[in-house]
Design a protein around this motif. Structure first.
Motif, PDB file in Angstrom:
ATOM      1  N   LEU A   1       0.827  -1.201   0.000  1.00 38.09           N
ATOM      2  CA  LEU A   1       0.000   0.000   0.000  1.00 38.09           C
ATOM      3  C   LEU A   1       0.860   1.250   0.000  1.00 38.09           C
ATOM      4  CD1 LEU A   1      -2.610  -1.257   2.575  1.00 38.09           C
ATOM      5  CD2 LEU A   1      -2.811  -1.205   0.098  1.00 38.09           C
ATOM      6  N   GLY A   2       1.968   1.199  -0.716  1.00 35.41           N
ATOM      7  CA  GLY A   2       2.860   2.343  -0.771  1.00 35.41           C
ATOM      8  C   GLY A   2       2.342   3.441  -1.679  1.00 35.41           C
ATOM      9  N   GLY A   3       3.166   4.471  -1.874  1.00 34.92           N
ATOM     10  CA  GLY A   3       2.767   5.633  -2.644  1.00 34.92           C
ATOM     11  C   GLY A   3       2.317   5.341  -4.058  1.00 34.92           C
ATOM     12  N   PRO A   4       3.058   4.527  -4.849  1.00 36.02           N
ATOM     13  CA  PRO A   4       2.606   4.245  -6.214  1.00 36.02           C
ATOM     14  C   PRO A   4       1.232   3.589  -6.268  1.00 36.02           C
ATOM     15  CG  PRO A   4       4.913   3.656  -5.949  1.00 36.02           C
ATOM     16  CD  PRO A   4       4.398   3.980  -4.580  1.00 36.02           C
ATOM     17  N   ALA A   5       0.990   2.619  -5.368  1.00 33.55           N
ATOM     18  CA  ALA A   5      -0.322   1.961  -5.356  1.00 33.55           C
ATOM     19  C   ALA A   5      -1.417   2.944  -4.985  1.00 33.55           C
ATOM     20  CB  ALA A   5      -0.310   0.785  -4.383  1.00 33.55           C
ATOM     21  N   ALA A   6      -1.139   3.809  -4.000  1.00 30.95           N
ATOM     22  CA  ALA A   6      -2.131   4.811  -3.605  1.00 30.95           C
ATOM     23  C   ALA A   6      -2.417   5.777  -4.739  1.00 30.95           C
ATOM     24  CB  ALA A   6      -1.635   5.557  -2.369  1.00 30.95           C
ATOM     25  N   SER A   7      -1.370   6.212  -5.434  1.00 29.73           N
ATOM     26  CA  SER A   7      -1.559   7.132  -6.559  1.00 29.73           C
ATOM     27  C   SER A   7      -2.409   6.501  -7.646  1.00 29.73           C
ATOM     28  CB  SER A   7      -0.198   7.554  -7.134  1.00 29.73           C
ATOM     29  OG  SER A   7       0.532   8.317  -6.204  1.00 29.73           O
ATOM     30  N   LEU A   8      -2.144   5.213  -7.947  1.00 32.78           N
ATOM     31  CA  LEU A   8      -2.915   4.525  -8.976  1.00 32.78           C
ATOM     32  C   LEU A   8      -4.375   4.393  -8.570  1.00 32.78           C
ATOM     33  CD1 LEU A   8      -3.098   2.947 -11.604  1.00 32.78           C
ATOM     34  CD2 LEU A   8      -2.389   0.890 -10.344  1.00 32.78           C
ATOM     35  N   CYS A   9      -4.614   4.013  -7.312  1.00 30.48           N
ATOM     36  CA  CYS A   9      -6.001   3.886  -6.835  1.00 30.48           C
ATOM     37  C   CYS A   9      -6.734   5.218  -6.914  1.00 30.48           C
ATOM     38  CB  CYS A   9      -6.010   3.353  -5.411  1.00 30.48           C
ATOM     39  SG  CYS A   9      -5.560   1.623  -5.246  1.00 30.48           S
ATOM     40  N   ASN A  10      -6.061   6.282  -6.494  1.00 30.86           N
ATOM     41  CA  ASN A  10      -6.692   7.597  -6.534  1.00 30.86           C
ATOM     42  C   ASN A  10      -6.998   8.020  -7.969  1.00 30.86           C
ATOM     43  OD1 ASN A  10      -6.418   7.631  -3.795  1.00 30.86           O
ATOM     44  ND2 ASN A  10      -5.002   9.359  -3.707  1.00 30.86           N
ATOM     45  N   GLU A  11      -6.053   7.760  -8.879  1.00 29.79           N
ATOM     46  CA  GLU A  11      -6.276   8.124 -10.283  1.00 29.79           C
ATOM     47  C   GLU A  11      -7.455   7.366 -10.855  1.00 29.79           C
ATOM     48  OE1 GLU A  11      -5.565  10.341 -13.674  1.00 29.79           O
ATOM     49  OE2 GLU A  11      -4.503  10.490 -11.765  1.00 29.79           O
TER      50      GLU A  11
END
Length: 451
Positions: free
Chosen positions: A273-283
């Motif tokens: 659940l790091g930054g890249p995964a969070a960014s992708l989910c938000n996008e």
């Protein structure tokens, strides 16, 4: 018969800062009184379903009173719209019983798995705060076991009521409450959704039109930067009237239906659940939401409590747990809100659940969290490097703007900032010293913040 007593290790819903205590589960009012009188030198604190995120319902080395054994609904006035119930009754249970009668709880937070006593002790707020205020505004009276072991009838408008509403269980153990209800025609919500391009767009829409809806909140992308900083999905709703339902739904317009999904694994690694995964989910969330959608019908559970359908969803950040941070800054301090949003976005931490909403009038509680203005809530894995210092900086920004953080979600606020955030703190402490000079009621929160 005596109350069940077991040694336990407890955390808040965020699963941080575990402490050991003696857990007592009273099943009668007499057992609750006996438990208060026998708390011991480390005192005791009432606990409901454990949904406070921080350490408010923990008591290291002392006693914790599990009040869920007192869960009776005593009387419903189906004409006048009130309910008299035990403090251990959950909002979920109230919805099951009241919705078929055409009544709904006046305020619900993001989970229905909280008790009535917990809702009063934390003075919880919901998406309708801008029009309905927080939970205690709808409480007509309550019964409270105070530090001397006596049961007191406490009416709204009294000093003890105002100290108990939002008092985090530190004025006594709530036994019963009489709550005013909200009439509804159906168990569905009529929902309008719009995507906003940035924080200014979001604030402008809320300022101009929030009064037209009973409920409103925005999921806000705290990883977007540049012109998109603070972009959001704004969702607003009202209880759907009967004539808005399709023919099939009119056969059982007040049915209360919920959904259940699989629980996340207890072994889930936080690294997923790091930054890249969070960014992708938000996008994905932002892009897949229609620019504008009106009149969508959703069930009460799906609209208010989507995470209640995922058992133990608090495991999603792994074994280290997570921090749920909520602050509010007043109307006219949008500059502070902008700075906070930019600071969070610039840090690139994996923020998955972030909500912005507008609050209405302050309630009667001396330590009640809401004040008129803007509330921002976000969740972060507890093991994010440098998180304590970062959140300290947000606290200082909030305090300087005359805002406050939510004590029901807190497990780390510095005590030197508390008085700046809660101007009636001295009154609360003075009342506690008068009613409870031996500190019969105590918690990890109260010791940490010298409440």
């Amino acid at each position: 018969m005596s109350a069940d007593t077991v040694p336990v290790t407890l955390t808040g819903w965020g699963r941080t800062a575990p402490t050991a205590a003696r857990l007592i589960r009273p099943r009668t009012y007499e057992e609750a009184v006996a438990a208060v009188r026998g708390c011991g030198v480390r005192g005791g604190i009432p606990r409901g379903l454990g949904r406070a995120y921080g350490d408010a319902a923990q008591n290291a080395g002392g006693t914790v009173l599990d009040m869920t054994g007192l869960d009776r609904i005593h009387a419903i006035d189906a004409d006048g719209g009130t309910v008299l119930c035990d403090a251990g009754v959950s909002l979920h249970r109230l919805m099951e019983v009241l919705l078929p009668l055409g009544w709904f709880v006046p305020v619900t937070p993001g989970t229905r798995q909280v008790t009535v006593g917990g809702a009063i002790g934390a003075d919880v707020h919901g998406q309708n705060h801008h029009v309905a205020g927080s939970f205690s505004r709808h409480v007509l009276s309550l019964e409270l076991v105070t530090a001397d072991g006596e049961i007191r009838a406490v009416g709204r408008g009294t000093t003890l009521f105002d100290a108990t509403a939002g008092g985090m269980g530190l004025t006594g153990v709530i036994l019963t409450a009489t709550v005013r209800l909200l009439p509804v025609e159906t168990s569905l919500m009529s929902v309008d959704t719009v995507r906003t391009t940035g924080l200014d767009d979001l604030l402008a829409r809320l300022t101009a039109t929030d009064h037209l809806y009973g409920y409103s909140a925005a999921w806000i992308d705290l990883l977007a930067r540049g012109a998109a900083t603070g972009r959001a999905v704004l969702t607003r709703a009202d209880h759907a009237p009967l004539d808005a339902l399709p023919a099939r739904a009119r056969r059982a317009p007040l049915a209360f239906r919920t959904r259940q999904f699989a629980a996340p694994s207890a072994l889930l690694p936080a690294g997923l659940l790091g930054g890249p995964a969070a960014s992708l989910c938000n996008e994905l969330r932002y892009r897949t939401t229609p620019r504008v959608r009106t009149g969508e019908l959703r069930g009460i559970g799906a609209y208010f409590h989507p995470l209640d359908g995922v058992p133990h969803w608090n495991r999603v950040h792994g074994r280290g747990g997570f921090v749920r941070y909520q602050c509010v800054v007043g109307d006219g301090r949008e500059d502070a809100l902008h700075r906070i949003v930019r600071r969070v976005a610039a840090r690139r931490s994996p923020v998955f659940r972030a909500v912005l909403q507008r609050f209405g009038e302050t309630g009667p509680g001396w330590l009640s969290f809401p004040l008129p203005g803007w509330s921002l809530t976000l969740g972060l894995p507890a093991r994010v490097p440098g998180l304590p210092a970062f959140l300290d900086g947000l606290d200082e920004e909030v305090a300087a703007a005359g805002g406050r953080v939510c004590l029901a979600k807190d497990a780390r606020l510095r005590p030197d900032l508390l008085a700046a955030m809660y101007p009636r703190l001295d009154e609360f402490r003075a009342l506690r010293a008068e009613l409870d000079p031996r500190a019969v009621f105590a918690s990890d929160l109260s010791r940490r913040l010298a409440l």
